[in-house]
Design a protein around this motif. Structure first.
Motif, PDB file in Angstrom:
ATOM      1  N   ALA A  27      20.810 -68.219   1.784  1.00 51.42           N
ATOM      2  CA  ALA A  27      22.140 -68.001   1.215  1.00 51.42           C
ATOM      3  C   ALA A  27      22.607 -69.269   0.513  1.00 51.42           C
ATOM      4  O   ALA A  27      22.326 -70.377   0.972  1.00 51.42           O
ATOM      5  CB  ALA A  27      23.136 -67.602   2.300  1.00 51.42           C
ATOM      6  N   TYR A  70      26.237 -70.808  -1.553  1.00 53.54           N
ATOM      7  CA  TYR A  70      27.631 -70.592  -1.917  1.00 53.54           C
ATOM      8  C   TYR A  70      28.159 -71.825  -2.635  1.00 53.54           C
ATOM      9  O   TYR A  70      27.578 -72.910  -2.544  1.00 53.54           O
ATOM     10  CB  TYR A  70      28.493 -70.312  -0.673  1.00 53.54           C
ATOM     11  CG  TYR A  70      28.627 -71.499   0.252  1.00 53.54           C
ATOM     12  CD1 TYR A  70      29.686 -72.391   0.126  1.00 53.54           C
ATOM     13  CD2 TYR A  70      27.678 -71.757   1.240  1.00 53.54           C
ATOM     14  CE1 TYR A  70      29.795 -73.506   0.961  1.00 53.54           C
ATOM     15  CE2 TYR A  70      27.775 -72.852   2.072  1.00 53.54           C
ATOM     16  CZ  TYR A  70      28.841 -73.724   1.934  1.00 53.54           C
ATOM     17  OH  TYR A  70      28.941 -74.816   2.750  1.00 53.54           O
ATOM     18  N   LEU A 128      23.034 -64.094  -1.674  1.00 49.04           N
ATOM     19  CA  LEU A 128      22.179 -63.844  -0.521  1.00 49.04           C
ATOM     20  C   LEU A 128      20.884 -63.182  -0.968  1.00 49.04           C
ATOM     21  O   LEU A 128      20.891 -62.304  -1.845  1.00 49.04           O
ATOM     22  CB  LEU A 128      22.913 -62.928   0.464  1.00 49.04           C
ATOM     23  CG  LEU A 128      22.259 -62.668   1.817  1.00 49.04           C
ATOM     24  CD1 LEU A 128      22.284 -63.925   2.689  1.00 49.04           C
ATOM     25  CD2 LEU A 128      22.977 -61.519   2.541  1.00 49.04           C
ATOM     26  N   MET A 165      29.584 -62.119   5.920  1.00 46.88           N
ATOM     27  CA  MET A 165      29.145 -63.521   5.883  1.00 46.88           C
ATOM     28  C   MET A 165      29.073 -64.117   7.285  1.00 46.88           C
ATOM     29  O   MET A 165      28.165 -64.900   7.588  1.00 46.88           O
ATOM     30  CB  MET A 165      30.066 -64.322   4.972  1.00 46.88           C
ATOM     31  CG  MET A 165      29.963 -63.922   3.509  1.00 46.88           C
ATOM     32  SD  MET A 165      30.900 -64.975   2.356  1.00 46.88           S
ATOM     33  CE  MET A 165      32.579 -64.553   2.811  1.00 46.88           C
ATOM     34  N   THR A 183      21.386 -71.966   4.987  1.00 45.74           N
ATOM     35  CA  THR A 183      22.453 -71.880   3.998  1.00 45.74           C
ATOM     36  C   THR A 183      22.591 -73.193   3.242  1.00 45.74           C
ATOM     37  O   THR A 183      22.509 -74.266   3.836  1.00 45.74           O
ATOM     38  CB  THR A 183      23.784 -71.541   4.696  1.00 45.74           C
ATOM     39  OG1 THR A 183      23.619 -70.342   5.469  1.00 45.74           O
ATOM     40  CG2 THR A 183      24.897 -71.340   3.680  1.00 45.74           C
TER      41      THR A 183
END
Length: 246
Positions: free
Chosen positions: A110, A112, A153, A177, A188
């Motif tokens: 993942a 972000y 993702l 999430m 992540t």
């Protein structure tokens, strides 16, 4: 790697073209745009038809945004999936290139980044800036979460751990999430970059009525995953966002 971007739309005639164009302007070209329209009646479908050779779209009634996003997940063919609201757009043309590079460099499941909110009448006027910060799993207990629209993702994780829960009204993204990153502890990576821009409606999302409903759904997000937050976790969630306005 191919990236699929899923957009849920409904009566977004004023913004959907900008949304589509901001994706088409990306320097990263291994991308598909899947748009799930809930049966618009305002001219949105006419615009989608104009782009039918560049996008994948369907229009039919749905049971809400998370149902629409799940329909998009089923149609998406990319190895990585992100979302982009019909009122949202990419602030620069290199966003997906940077996302792809972060996946390649880190081997993460993942990725972000950061997000900002702008005045819908003047998109040059920023009203809120969300700097997510480096990933620390313990921050979930302090009310932290990444901005959903900056969240990407690998598709295999949707297949392994499930899609959005459709009977959530506002916290389905938080639940997903939380499930992926906190419960299943997927690797992540944080991309320290403004990844997405969202038009704000001008109405505070911190109203008492909204906050009570959201707090109940946030608590349920932990409960459905058999997780226990700290006593302060869910109250810290809205409090932690105050600094984004300054």
């Amino acid at each position: 790697m191919k990236i699929s971007i899923v957009t849920a739309a409904f009566n977004n005639v004023d913004t959907i073209a900008h949304c589509i164009q901001s994706l088409q302007n990306q320097t990263f070209k291994e991308v598909e745009h899947v748009i799930i329209d809930g049966g618009s009646t305002d001219g949105t479908l006419d615009i989608l038809e104009q782009y039918k050779d560049q996008i994948v779209y369907i229009s039919e009634p749905d049971k809400g945004i998370y149902d629409a996003l799940n329909k998009g997940l089923k149609l998406a063919s990319g190895q990585v999936i992100g979302t982009l609201g019909a009122d949202d757009f990419y602030p620069n043309n290199d966003i997906l290139e940077a996302v792809w590079q972060k996946f390649e460099e880190t081997g993460a499941e993942a990725v972000y980044g950061d997000k900002n909110f702008v005045n819908p009448e003047n998109i040059e006027k920023e009203v809120r800036h969300w700097v997510s910060g480096e990933y620390k799993i313990e921050n979930w207990l302090k009310g932290w979460m990444p901005p959903h629209l900056s969240f990407y993702l690998r598709k295999v994780n949707f297949e392994k751990y499930g899609p959005y829960i459709t009977d959530f009204r506002s916290s389905g993204d938080y639940e997903l999430m939380l499930r992926m990153l906190y419960k299943h502890q997927l690797k992540t990576a944080y991309l320290p970059k403004l990844v997405v821009t969202m038009r704000t409606g001008g109405t505070s999302t911190a109203s008492l009525k909204h906050r009570i409903r959201a707090n109940k759904e946030d608590r349920r997000a932990w409960a459905v995953n058999n997780l226990k937050p700290k006593w302060y976790t869910l109250w810290m969630k809205p409090i932690s966002k105050i600094s984004q306005f300054f």
